[in-house]
Design a protein around this motif. Structure first.
Motif, PDB file in Angstrom:
ATOM      1  N   TRP A 231       0.822  -1.204   0.000  1.00  0.00           N
ATOM      2  CA  TRP A 231       0.000   0.000   0.000  1.00  0.00           C
ATOM      3  C   TRP A 231       0.862   1.261   0.000  1.00  0.00           C
TER       4      TRP A 231
ATOM      5  N   TYR B 284       2.003   1.689  -3.533  1.00  0.00           N
ATOM      6  CA  TYR B 284       0.902   2.185  -4.362  1.00  0.00           C
ATOM      7  C   TYR B 284       0.667   3.676  -4.127  1.00  0.00           C
TER       8      TYR B 284
ATOM      9  N   THR C 165       1.337   6.621  -6.779  1.00  0.00           N
ATOM     10  CA  THR C 165       0.244   7.494  -7.210  1.00  0.00           C
ATOM     11  C   THR C 165       0.663   8.960  -7.112  1.00  0.00           C
TER      12      THR C 165
ATOM     13  N   PHE D 234       4.670   0.811  -8.900  1.00  0.00           N
ATOM     14  CA  PHE D 234       3.445   0.043  -9.144  1.00  0.00           C
ATOM     15  C   PHE D 234       3.798  -1.415  -9.449  1.00  0.00           C
TER      16      PHE D 234
ATOM     17  N   HIS E 205      -0.713  -6.782  -5.225  1.00  0.00           N
ATOM     18  CA  HIS E 205      -1.563  -5.613  -4.985  1.00  0.00           C
ATOM     19  C   HIS E 205      -2.402  -5.311  -6.221  1.00  0.00           C
TER      20      HIS E 205
ATOM     21  N   SER F 195      -2.584  -1.744  -7.896  1.00  0.00           N
ATOM     22  CA  SER F 195      -1.380  -1.417  -8.658  1.00  0.00           C
ATOM     23  C   SER F 195      -1.415  -2.088 -10.029  1.00  0.00           C
TER      24      SER F 195
END
Length: 236
Positions: free
Chosen positions: A110, A113, A117, A136, A144, A147
């Motif tokens: 996370w 990710y 982002t 990613f 994930h 991603s």
């Protein structure tokens, strides 16, 4: 919660969380005050959610900070979220990226990710889509799903990599299979464009299970527009 093995701690937490919320929150707080990092993290989340305890984002931040000092990657990520959204602390994209990066470096999917982002959008940091794609990919390698969906978007839009809808669909399908509602929508969208409506419908049926109300409205509007403009002619 005096036992120290991860398995025993996980079992203790599951037992506590299965009880009445107010009682569980009280036990979590006691464990958090006793220095149990996972209890600090969970209790902070409950304070954010107002579960079993009064909604108190500012106090949640304090518990995330306690856990972050022990190097807990999810606590680092949650501090990033608090700074990103202004939960219990003034919104600050620069500090959000700082914490997301530490969570990513700590190996948390996370964190990867969220840091990716920010890099892809240039939020709190200089835009760097090549670095974003790398993060990613690292998160996707850990399973994930969100991603995976973002990697699909890079291929569909031609960001950093050559535009390739076959590769985009492959990643969207992986995200969809992983339970990401955006991946399910994007996979359905490309499947409709390829005149594969039955496969698309199967993914569209899955979206309401996890999607937010706002996303459901967006998806419904797109489908309505698609149906309106596709009257036996070219795909949407």
């Amino acid at each position: 919660m005096n036992r120290t093995s991860p398995e025993a701690l996980a079992a203790d937490l599951q037992r506590i969380l299965a009880g009445p919320p107010e009682q569980a929150a009280a036990t979590l707080r006691a464990a958090a005050e006793g220095g149990v990092v996972q209890a600090q993290l969970v209790y902070g989340q409950w304070l954010l959610d107002g579960r079993g305890v009064a909604h108190d984002p500012a106090q949640a931040v304090q518990w995330f900070q306690h856990a972050a000092r022990k190097g807990e990657p999810m606590a680092l990520n949650m501090l990033g979220q608090c700074h990103a959204h202004g939960w219990g602390i003034p919104a600050n994209p620069l500090l959000a990226v700082y914490w997301f990066r530490l969570a990513a470096l700590g190996g948390l999917d996370w964190g990867m990710y969220n840091y990716a982002t920010a890099l892809s959008l240039g939020q709190g940091v200089a835009q760097d889509r090549a670095a974003a794609l790398d993060w990613f990919r690292q998160a996707a390698a850990l399973g994930h799903a969100k991603s995976m969906n973002m990697i699909g978007s890079f291929h569909e839009d031609g960001w950093v990599v050559d535009r390739d809808e076959d590769a985009a669909l492959t990643h969207y399908l992986q995200a969809a299979e992983g339970g990401d509602f955006r991946g399910q929508f994007n996979a359905a969208r490309l499947l409709i464009a390829r005149d594969r409506p039955d496969e698309a419908q199967a993914w569209l049926n899955k979206i309401p299970e996890t999607a937010t109300p706002a996303f459901l409205r967006k998806a419904a509007a797109w489908l309505a527009s698609c149906t309106k403009h596709r009257i036996g002619a070219s795909p949407c």
